[in-house]
Design an enzyme around this catalytic site. Structure first.
Site, PDB file in Angstrom:
ATOM      1  N   ALA A 255      25.322 -37.263 119.843  1.00 60.81           N
ATOM      2  CA  ALA A 255      24.015 -37.665 118.937  1.00 60.81           C
ATOM      3  C   ALA A 255      23.978 -35.687 118.330  1.00 60.81           C
ATOM      4  O   ALA A 255      22.789 -36.090 117.951  1.00 60.81           O
ATOM      5  CB  ALA A 255      23.173 -37.963 119.653  1.00 60.81           C
ATOM      6  N   ASP A 256      24.444 -34.829 118.544  1.00 62.97           N
ATOM      7  CA  ASP A 256      23.939 -33.843 118.202  1.00 62.97           C
ATOM      8  C   ASP A 256      23.423 -33.831 117.000  1.00 62.97           C
ATOM      9  O   ASP A 256      24.641 -33.931 115.992  1.00 62.97           O
ATOM     10  CB  ASP A 256      24.870 -32.232 118.921  1.00 62.97           C
ATOM     11  CG  ASP A 256      23.917 -31.568 118.053  1.00 62.97           C
ATOM     12  OD1 ASP A 256      23.131 -31.157 118.633  1.00 62.97           O
ATOM     13  OD2 ASP A 256      24.598 -30.913 117.195  1.00 62.97           O
ATOM     14  N   VAL A 257      22.088 -33.164 116.320  1.00 62.93           N
ATOM     15  CA  VAL A 257      22.596 -33.273 115.189  1.00 62.93           C
ATOM     16  C   VAL A 257      22.688 -31.994 113.869  1.00 62.93           C
ATOM     17  O   VAL A 257      22.632 -31.853 113.092  1.00 62.93           O
ATOM     18  CB  VAL A 257      20.525 -32.554 114.414  1.00 62.93           C
ATOM     19  CG1 VAL A 257      19.796 -32.500 113.184  1.00 62.93           C
ATOM     20  CG2 VAL A 257      20.035 -33.621 115.745  1.00 62.93           C
ATOM     21  N   LEU A 259      25.482 -31.001 114.967  1.00 62.70           N
ATOM     22  CA  LEU A 259      26.953 -31.915 114.452  1.00 62.70           C
ATOM     23  C   LEU A 259      26.682 -32.499 113.356  1.00 62.70           C
ATOM     24  O   LEU A 259      28.016 -32.330 112.365  1.00 62.70           O
ATOM     25  CB  LEU A 259      27.345 -32.740 115.643  1.00 62.70           C
ATOM     26  CG  LEU A 259      28.911 -33.054 115.745  1.00 62.70           C
ATOM     27  CD1 LEU A 259      29.937 -32.293 115.328  1.00 62.70           C
ATOM     28  CD2 LEU A 259      29.231 -34.469 116.314  1.00 62.70           C
TER      29      LEU A 259
END
Length: 305
Positions: A255-257, A259
């Site tokens: 869910a990392d922005v 990424l």
DNA sequence: ATCCAGGAACTGT
DNA sequence: ACAGTTCATGGA
């Protein structure tokens, strides 16, 4: 661990796939960083042991990492701890051969693996630091996260002075466990972030939460579940900590922005990819999702493009 | 001004 | 289990 102790300095012998310069570029990604300094190809870092602070100058010479002690020579036992810390910091226990084999035939990773060959995940060996830093970074922009870290470290951490400069170490959980929420809120932490971090410090002080306990469990989901039982730790933070502290190469903060933005930029997408689309891209990353993510973060931070 | 940022807990269904 | 809401503050 592969190293030699020469008393006044150490030599650490990294495995084959290692590029010190690439690792340094990652370490230099923010000029707001307070926990190390980079000058002329060397990293200066204050490493905190039980009751001593050890100031190290770390460089790369003749295919090995050289660690010099700037203020005083630590004890034999402490020197070994320093070597262990650096071994973990640069994630030198991993054999990346398999990762590069996978990446060489992967649409997304091929160029990155080539361009950043030898880059390793720059870890956060201290569990409290890894958790606290992840929580500070939740849902805010990275520059502000660094501002919070700087205030936190300079308020509650320890430092040593060398040649007129201060070198800081991250606050211990013992120190933070004794604080009130208001002490931390003053630094512009939200109430919740202050509660989370103090709560974790108390759990660690009470011995309920230790790195050793988490390292004993090797199963990915088991470790993730134990981390997520901690208040303030969701899936993203659990995966971040598994990646940066517990050396799980299959951890995947999906869910990392950062990424998402990296994939968008790298692949020239019109908008950020959905979770389902990311799972498609990651179909062949099994076992190496953490390294894939880290290389994408490195790409996002690449100023040469 | 408005939206987003290296999310997570809480609430209601 | 799952979606919607709240938390809070800085940066673009």
């Amino acid at each position: 661990m592969n190293w030699m102790d020469y008393e006044s300095y150490l030599e650490i012998y990294p495995p084959k796939e290692f590029n010190f310069k690439e690792c340094l570029i990652f370490l230099g990604r923010s000029d707001q960083e307070v926990l190390h300094q980079i000058k002329e190809g060397f990293v200066y870092k204050l490493i905190k042991m039980k009751d001593s602070l050890i100031l190290c100058k770390i460089g790369y010479i003749n295919y090995f990492i050289k660690v010099e002690f700037l203020k005083r020579i630590p004890s034999t036992a402490a020197r070994k701890k320093v070597a262990e810390y650096i071994w973990e910091w640069f994630d030198l226990e991993q054999n990346l051969e398999e990762f590069y084999q996978m990446a060489s035939v992967d649409k997304v990773l091929k160029k990155l693996a080539d361009k950043y060959f030898g880059l390793r995940i720059m870890c956060i060996p201290d569990l409290f630091e890894a958790l606290a830093w992840a929580i500070m970074g939740q849902q805010i922009n990275l520059p502000f996260a660094y501002t919070l870290k700087q205030r936190f470290v300079e308020q509650f951490g320890e430092f040593t002075t060398f040649e007129g400069e201060r070198f800081w170490s991250f606050p211990s959980f013992e120190k933070i466990a004794s604080l009130n929420v208001e002490d931390v809120r003053k630094l512009q932490f939200t109430t919740r972030k202050a509660e989370y971090i103090i709560g974790i410090a108390k759990d660690m002080k009470g011995g309920k939460l230790t790195k050793e306990l988490l390292l004993q469990k090797r199963d990915y989901h088991q470790v993730q579940k134990s981390l997520m039982r901690i208040r303030g730790v969701g899936a993203w933070t659990a995966d971040y900590v598994m990646m940066k502290c517990l050396h799980h190469t299959s951890s995947f903060p999906i869910a990392d922005v950062g990424l998402h933005n990296a994939l968008k930029n790298l692949l020239g997408l019109k908008k950020k990819p959905s979770i389902a689309e990311i799972k498609d891209y990651a179909a062949n990353w099994e076992g190496w999702q953490a390294y894939a993510t880290f290389y994408l973060w490195r790409f996002l931070n690449d100023k040469t493009i």
